[in-house]
Design a protein around this motif. Structure first.
Motif, mmCIF file in Angstrom:
data_model
loop_
_atom_site.group_PDB
_atom_site.id
_atom_site.type_symbol
_atom_site.label_atom_id
_atom_site.label_comp_id
_atom_site.label_asym_id
_atom_site.label_seq_id
_atom_site.Cartn_x
_atom_site.Cartn_y
_atom_site.Cartn_z
ATOM 1 N N ARG A 37 22.828 0.596 -8.034
ATOM 2 C CA ARG A 37 21.805 -0.349 -7.702
ATOM 3 C C ARG A 37 22.385 -1.289 -6.563
ATOM 4 O O ARG A 37 21.903 -1.594 -5.690
ATOM 5 C CB ARG A 37 21.091 -1.224 -8.679
ATOM 6 C CG ARG A 37 20.281 -0.440 -9.571
ATOM 7 C CD ARG A 37 19.629 -1.256 -10.694
ATOM 8 N NE ARG A 37 18.875 -0.578 -11.693
ATOM 9 C CZ ARG A 37 17.536 -0.094 -11.414
ATOM 10 N NH1 ARG A 37 17.020 -0.427 -10.279
ATOM 11 N NH2 ARG A 37 16.737 0.637 -12.262
ATOM 12 N N ARG A 38 23.731 -1.670 -6.728
ATOM 13 C CA ARG A 38 24.365 -2.736 -5.772
ATOM 14 C C ARG A 38 24.524 -1.772 -4.397
ATOM 15 O O ARG A 38 24.349 -2.197 -3.439
ATOM 16 C CB ARG A 38 25.789 -2.843 -6.286
ATOM 17 C CG ARG A 38 25.817 -3.967 -7.166
ATOM 18 C CD ARG A 38 27.217 -4.449 -7.358
ATOM 19 N NE ARG A 38 28.254 -3.612 -8.185
ATOM 20 C CZ ARG A 38 28.284 -3.501 -9.361
ATOM 21 N NH1 ARG A 38 27.529 -4.233 -10.157
ATOM 22 N NH2 ARG A 38 29.172 -2.651 -9.980
ATOM 23 N N ILE A 40 22.512 0.648 -3.244
ATOM 24 C CA ILE A 40 21.200 0.898 -2.664
ATOM 25 C C ILE A 40 21.055 -0.802 -2.068
ATOM 26 O O ILE A 40 20.498 -0.657 -0.825
ATOM 27 C CB ILE A 40 19.877 0.835 -3.835
ATOM 28 C CG1 ILE A 40 20.169 2.367 -4.154
ATOM 29 C CG2 ILE A 40 18.683 0.811 -2.933
ATOM 30 C CD1 ILE A 40 19.741 3.594 -3.216
ATOM 31 N N ASP A 41 21.215 -1.787 -2.592
ATOM 32 C CA ASP A 41 21.106 -3.089 -2.123
ATOM 33 C C ASP A 41 22.017 -3.388 -0.851
ATOM 34 O O ASP A 41 21.419 -3.799 0.080
ATOM 35 C CB ASP A 41 21.472 -3.943 -3.088
ATOM 36 C CG ASP A 41 20.405 -4.224 -4.195
ATOM 37 O OD1 ASP A 41 19.367 -3.767 -3.994
ATOM 38 O OD2 ASP A 41 20.912 -5.114 -5.037
ATOM 39 N N PHE A 42 23.247 -2.719 -0.927
ATOM 40 C CA PHE A 42 24.179 -2.892 0.287
ATOM 41 C C PHE A 42 23.404 -1.824 1.191
ATOM 42 O O PHE A 42 23.556 -2.619 2.501
ATOM 43 C CB PHE A 42 25.616 -2.280 -0.164
ATOM 44 C CG PHE A 42 26.436 -2.274 0.992
ATOM 45 C CD1 PHE A 42 26.913 -3.735 1.505
ATOM 46 C CD2 PHE A 42 26.910 -0.950 1.518
ATOM 47 C CE1 PHE A 42 27.956 -3.435 2.566
ATOM 48 C CE2 PHE A 42 27.714 -0.926 2.536
ATOM 49 C CZ PHE A 42 28.344 -2.120 3.133
ATOM 50 N N LEU A 44 20.479 -1.353 2.093
ATOM 51 C CA LEU A 44 19.171 -2.232 2.536
ATOM 52 C C LEU A 44 19.774 -3.228 3.278
ATOM 53 O O LEU A 44 19.258 -3.557 4.462
ATOM 54 C CB LEU A 44 18.513 -2.643 1.492
ATOM 55 C CG LEU A 44 17.585 -1.781 0.705
ATOM 56 C CD1 LEU A 44 17.122 -2.259 -0.450
ATOM 57 C CD2 LEU A 44 16.324 -1.363 1.730
ATOM 58 N N GLU A 45 20.756 -4.050 2.942
ATOM 59 C CA GLU A 45 21.398 -4.963 3.794
ATOM 60 C C GLU A 45 22.057 -4.912 4.825
ATOM 61 O O GLU A 45 21.592 -5.610 5.899
ATOM 62 C CB GLU A 45 22.532 -5.655 2.798
ATOM 63 C CG GLU A 45 23.104 -7.260 3.136
ATOM 64 C CD GLU A 45 24.056 -7.693 2.216
ATOM 65 O OE1 GLU A 45 24.482 -8.839 2.453
ATOM 66 O OE2 GLU A 45 24.200 -6.765 1.388
ATOM 67 N N SER A 75 17.718 4.879 -7.878
ATOM 68 C CA SER A 75 17.804 4.843 -6.380
ATOM 69 C C SER A 75 16.288 4.330 -5.821
ATOM 70 O O SER A 75 16.233 3.532 -4.983
ATOM 71 C CB SER A 75 18.194 6.130 -5.529
ATOM 72 O OG SER A 75 19.669 6.387 -6.039
ATOM 73 N N GLN A 78 15.455 1.010 -7.261
ATOM 74 C CA GLN A 78 16.035 -0.172 -6.597
ATOM 75 C C GLN A 78 15.572 -0.258 -5.151
ATOM 76 O O GLN A 78 15.378 -1.148 -4.619
ATOM 77 C CB GLN A 78 17.454 0.059 -6.560
ATOM 78 C CG GLN A 78 18.400 -1.259 -6.198
ATOM 79 C CD GLN A 78 18.150 -2.419 -7.022
ATOM 80 O OE1 GLN A 78 17.658 -2.046 -8.449
ATOM 81 N NE2 GLN A 78 18.419 -3.214 -6.679
ATOM 82 N N ALA A 79 15.227 0.985 -4.487
ATOM 83 C CA ALA A 79 14.699 0.721 -3.178
ATOM 84 C C ALA A 79 13.404 0.187 -2.923
ATOM 85 O O ALA A 79 12.938 -0.531 -1.981
ATOM 86 C CB ALA A 79 14.725 2.446 -2.546
#
Lengths: 316, 316, 316, 316
Positions: A37-38, A40-42, A44-45, A75, A78-79
């Protein structure tokens, strides 16, 4: 299966940077959902345009079916629709490939990139892709990577599949010399198939100049690839080139067969994204010298392992 | 000297003829449960000592997970404990192999024969088999078949795995020259590992004389292999040899790469066991000439396609 | 053959940049002696420490025996003892390899770099190199390049051959990840074997830092490799790194499988060294786009195709 | 239907049994001219229609150029025009292949059988054969043997080369399933190319029935193959089949990969033709058990190792 609503991804014109994600594991070797999850967030960021899971770099060949489902489900969840999750399909035959593709579709994948069957026969390859494409509604990409899959795909066959198989719309092209092969595919019509680069980004600039839609590849600093891509799309080729060249020593270093995954897991760990650097056996491990060597290259291009979050990659 | 008495290892529990079974399909290409049950009954009727499903000849690489489960479950159910059902395991990595082995165990398999991982590294191969063996209680056989799996297994490695990995007790040996390789494995101790032949039965007699426990192979006339085996075990080597030689023209003919499966499905269909001759693509199909050629060989050795049930194979 | 005088090369401690030379042809496809002599002169002029002919990049596999002799004889004659000429040996078996090595020795080669036999058996590989080493007085290098030769050489085997086979003193290491493999070879003793890099120079800096003696590789701008090497040997690692990084976009671009030779012949032609860009079939040819793309990379790193003679490569 | 009359192509000039000859060596490993002459005499005595030297079974890949010349020159001299000597060509590229073919022609070869280039590209393969065919006057045969050469040749390509390349008139077909591939080649026209069998004679009868011109293969009892061929050509298919089947246990046994050469050298030694059983390394050697096993098979089919000269092979 008759779809009753338009699939969310079907209106997307797929393009941009869709990093191939490594699969994070716990110290015990299980899929590590929190790290996933981190990651995926990264992505996105940093502005990635999507992600690609269950590729070779994702150790898909070392995952059980239950692992595969978990990686895709987490994935996609989280996306949360912010970008598409593409899913790799690797099977010994069409029935297994269809099973994987259907599962990916049900879990919400934006598309599947499918390894060719291990048989050197054009019609059998065509039929393989056609059977997978017929089974799902989501778009399909050929994964042309003979170093891992051994199967050779000619430009003629690729173009023919792109034109004749509905749903087969893209190719992740990793058969070097990749830029030259792009040219040979495009001779069969510029719109036969949408081309994405790979190979660690080694020829990303040249591929964009030849008309690639983007890239699906592993690299532990996706902000660099996004920087190159955005500069190029904004028409600033000089900036794209300068960014690419500045970080090339690292792109080249990470893109080493067998050991590349260990570099990337190390970097993601140091960047605070992955809890561990665990690689499932028999993956090659990093030794102390290797870590130092990698760190030196990272410093040489002006990045560092101790600062969390996306790094600035602007040049000039 | 060619031995005329039984090899000491022949007291190991698993022994005899365990045919590799083709997977029957309906005209639509689905697993055909009724035909599968008839095939199990037929193998029981001819006196086979067990069966082996989900091998290469069983088109395991062309089956989905759901198909695999069905083949194993139906076979075990129909065998009803009368003989063991061995199950093939073929995966891209250890996690997938363990998943398949566990499933086979849960479904009642007598053991699993496991293809090596696609990596040419002795320790990685050892670890692969050790991890599968640790995961299940049922015995494990190495499937040594480099023509299909590409991995080369040295006699040293095979003997070492047989001695050091608890549960890994057998090898299905299909790396020609198979009799010579048997000899080289046995140099590491006669009891290091129990050896089964394969390769269509081409060297069955010589393998028995060298101390093999039996054979796991595809052949559409298992009564022939049972006849050779039983004569040999009864101490009548001359009869075993005469039986083997009489049917060798057919053993040889059926044992042709790529097309062999089509011969066997045709025979099982003609013998009233399989409802269809369906082979999943891209399997090679039989043409009219091929059917005639096969029929001529069958007639030449004194068998026929029009008589149902086991055929008499006694000689002399 | 008992040598009566010390071979001129036998006292050399081999090190530095020994470019792999393409073989120039006339428009009719014959070996072009004049261009070959110009190339030797050019390599002398840029300060190369030797040259390597009849490698893969030299199209050795496309040459007849008479061509091979001509390439070696002309190169040795033109070098006139100013630097050593190393010669590639590629054969189907030991007898052919010995024949080629003896011929190279007689023609004045400084050493031979020998492809492994196409057999995956450590003892057979050892015996192969031992038989070649015994046949000649000149030193021998292993050519470890599995992408072309398929044979895998383990670090253990390489170190053992370096220690146990007199005359086998070097390895041209092109089995990626090359720096990591260097480390694994060096674990068997730092002096087991002298290591030269290859792979187009892609890891040249890291290899030097790990203790390589130099590099044997194709690159159409050898002055760059000489510049990196000389700076490194002079203790100026920062300058070596800066030089390497500056030209890396071009190093990377030229080092593409199959098409790389066409880039190099094009550059040598444009630099006034080769009379033609002829490549023997079925070598991949350059198209117009490829020429433009190459030219753009060359300009990007500050070089140009229109100025004859060695280019300045100093940085900082 | 299996034909009982002669195939139209049987009027082509080359036909019959042209055994692939092992190369005899002295105890020191040099080519043994006297044994070679005895072997040629023996093949004449048994009624062979020609011989084939420098094939894989002839250890061509383990010979130096000087060895190759000697084998061809001695064979042609001893044959003295009584039958044609065909010569194998195996090279890394066209220039080497042409050099070998020209040398064979100059030494009096009746034709050359040429291994394909190690490249999976139809046009490159076509061009390779065309360039060799253009260089010589003697006829050329394709050597289709992917197990050794790795290159796959499609039926389409084979038929096209047979029709379009003047001088390329035959194929030595060893790509199993060979009878089925014969059928697929013949679909492109019965006269596209003359087909010879190989593969140790394993499918000789079926190949003759499909219209093969004969066979080029290794077998230490060529009188058996001649017996089968002559009976078939005389229209006595039943006798041909009975002869084939009687000796099949031995045909099968000798035809084992890697070890087959050792069997054949042992037999030729015991039959008084070869002075030694020397095989150049790394060829697989025979152990005591292997010799006993071979002797048992030989006895089983009614032959013996202690009687010199051709053996009677008539049946029925």
């Amino acid at each position: 299966m008759i779809p009753t609503t338009l699939h969310p991804s079907s209106t997307m014109s797929l393009h941009g940077v869709l990093p191939i994600l490594p699969t994070p594991f716990t110290h015990a070797g299980a899929v590590d959902e929190a790290s996933m999850r981190r990651l995926i967030d990264f992505e996105l960021e940093v502005g990635a345009h999507g992600v690609s899971v269950l590729g070779f770099m994702g150790e898909a060949h070392r995952l059980a079916g239950v692992d595969r489902r978990q990686v895709v489900a987490v994935s996609v969840d989280q996306a949360a629709g912010a970008f598409p999750v593409w899913v790799g399909v690797l099977a010994f035959g069409a029935a297994g490939a269809i099973e994987q593709a259907l599962e990916a579709e049900e879990l919400g994948a934006g598309g599947v990139f499918v390894a060719p069957p291990p048989i050197q026969n054009d019609q059998a390859i065509f039929d393989y892709y056609a059977s997978v494409a017929e089974a799902v509604e989501i778009p399909i990409a050929i994964h042309d990577f003979p170093e891992s899959f051994t199967t050779l795909l000619s430009p003629e066959l690729i173009a023919r599949m792109g034109r004749e198989i509905a749903g087969l719309r893209y190719i992740k092209l990793e058969d070097p010399p990749a830029p030259a092969k792009m040219g040979r595919i495009q001779q069969h019509g510029p719109d036969a198939i949408g081309i994405f680069g790979g190979l660690g980004g080694m020829y990303f600039l040249e591929e964009l100049q030849r008309g690639s839609l983007g890239i699906m590849t592993g690299f532990a600093w996706p902000e660099v690839l996004v920087g190159v891509y955005n500069a190029f799309r904004a028409g600033d080729v000089a900036k794209a080139a300068a960014t690419f060249d500045r970080f090339l020593p690292l792109i080249r270093y990470e893109f080493q067969p067998k050991i590349g995954l260990a570099y990337r897991k190390h970097v993601f760990h140091r960047r605070g994204i992955f809890a561990t650097t665990f690689i499932r056996p028999p993956g090659m491990q990093l030794d102390d010298y290797g870590r130092s060597e990698l760190a030196a290259v990272i410093r040489r291009v002006g990045l560092d392992l101790d600062t969390a979050g996306p790094h600035p990659v602007s040049v000039g």
